[in-house]
Design an enzyme around this catalytic site. Sequence first.
Site, mmCIF file in Angstrom:
data_model
loop_
_atom_site.group_PDB
_atom_site.id
_atom_site.type_symbol
_atom_site.label_atom_id
_atom_site.label_comp_id
_atom_site.label_asym_id
_atom_site.label_seq_id
_atom_site.Cartn_x
_atom_site.Cartn_y
_atom_site.Cartn_z
ATOM 1 N N GLY A 145 66.150 72.980 45.646
ATOM 2 C CA GLY A 145 65.048 73.487 46.741
ATOM 3 C C GLY A 145 64.785 73.386 47.877
ATOM 4 N N GLY A 190 58.512 67.589 42.125
ATOM 5 C CA GLY A 190 59.530 69.381 43.085
ATOM 6 C C GLY A 190 60.940 69.535 41.854
ATOM 7 C CG HIS A 191 63.400 66.100 41.244
ATOM 8 N ND1 HIS A 191 62.964 64.634 41.973
ATOM 9 C CD2 HIS A 191 64.811 66.321 41.889
ATOM 10 C CE1 HIS A 191 63.940 64.363 43.144
ATOM 11 N NE2 HIS A 191 64.981 65.072 42.561
ATOM 12 C CE1 TYR A 206 62.577 55.210 41.627
ATOM 13 C CE2 TYR A 206 61.371 56.565 43.158
ATOM 14 C CZ TYR A 206 61.465 55.616 42.317
ATOM 15 O OH TYR A 206 60.437 54.500 42.545
#
Lengths: 286, 286
Positions: free
Chosen positions: A147, A36-37, A32
């Site tokens: 992160g 950020g990813h 999902y």
Amino acid sequence: MKIIKSVREMAAFSRDVRRRNRTIGLVPTMGYLHEGHLSLMKAARRQTDVVVVSIFVNPLQFGPHEDFRQYPRDFRRDRAMAQSVGVDVVFCPSQKDMYPDGYRTFVTVDKLTDGLCGASRPGHFKGVTTVVAKFFGIVKPDKAYFGQKDAQQAIVIKRMTENLNMGIDIRVMPIIREKDGLAMSSRNVRLSAAERRDAPILYQSLVKARRMVKGGETDPSKVIRRICFLIEGKRSARIDYVAVVDARDLSPLRSIDEAVLIAVAAYFGKTRLIDNIVIREDKRHN
Amino acid sequence: MKIIKSVREMAAFSRDVRRRNRTIGLVPTMGYLHEGHLSLMKAARRQTDVVVVSIFVNPLQFGPHEDFRQYPRDFRRDRAMAQSVGVDVVFCPSQKDMYPDGYRTFVTVDKLTDGLCGASRPGHFKGVTTVVAKFFGIVKPDKAYFGQKDAQQAIVIKRMTENLNMGIDIRVMPIIREKDGLAMSSRNVRLSAAERRDAPILYQSLVKARRMVKGGETDPSKVIRRICFLIEGKRSARIDYVAVVDARDLSPLRSIDEAVLIAVAAYFGKTRLIDNIVIREDKRHN
């Protein structure tokens, strides 16, 4: 872009890459994907030859009453996003392949996992360190990307990697935020409209806390009280914790005079969100 | 032969070997080498390009009342023995280098470590799996060699290696014995003359147990009773455990009809010795 579903095939692919003396960057995710990813993948793309993104919703890191089943999943979308930033391999193993019958081995990091998210999610970090150790074993990356939003996780994984001499360079990348300051999270999609309006208070309260510290405040309890007051002002919010700790080892601070991590966790309705800010010494008093 | 004392240097050496696509065989030891260790090194010499022997008396795997301080040490002798079988590197890190301040990470294998030596030595296997995971991280061997004398240890390490996807081939080599049957052990040197005369009863009782099983005995308790009777006949002996278990996963057997591990541990004076025998199905009834 290659999709690999089996642990054995991933290990073989990775072995082959290493034989050719090319470097591997790993971005472990629960899918999902959000910006950020993607920022982690872009960093891996710049810094290593072959970028592997794992997508695995790890049952081991969810408590019995947590949202493992409800955790959002959308493989098609994830695949397209990974492809858009030039990922080489998406590795999405099955639960059975990761935890076969007779699975018995766990990696734990003591003390660093006692407080913050570890206190409200018992067993969570044991699940995280174990699955990350497995991904490190399968993929054997040169660098792995995490992160800063999961600040405690990043510190715990760094310590594990050092302590077990894994020889993997752990890169922690900055939090990516929505325009209103809300930290990107796969769980944001589960917020109602009202909860979504309240949620930016996490970041807003951290910004105010930073202003206090930069203004000379050294008493953690005053900073914590201010943050709590602000979050509690939102109808849908329920605080899980507000912590002011040493940014290196998460130990409690009597006085704010080192690099400090201010971390918050709160429920908005049923959705638990986290956020944090690090204030380094050199950025203070300026 | 190279002597490497620092973790960092060992990791760098090993990285360099891998870059040249040569295979590494690791023999982890606590030193005070004997023919059993040498058989592991010889196997590594035959099967891999670069043979690394680690010598490290691991404090983590000794209980507070165990023989960590008294454990025999003789580095000069060990070095000469390793050299005599063509070892490439002796790696002997310091405690401080292996467990620096802030060391927090542990590897555990559940269930397999509950019985046998795990029951009488709480925490022992957590120390073993943790230090072996560290050596695997530092040296990153292709193959690692362990002795069948530590049968439970071999099973636990195999499981850890599989579960954490370490991709290391674990080779378990047969027990090497003195002429009178006593299994080679660094601890044998600590036996008094009388204890040394009594100690071969361990192997003798195992041989008799094997004869019972091959003769058709399927009741574990009868086999255990016979072994206990024999060991208790020796004045200096005190039994720690006698176990008849599944040779693959150490689970208790109600009836001996699978591959069976018969394992014994006993004190001779203050010195605790272990021994075992595996009886495979195909070798029975003949």
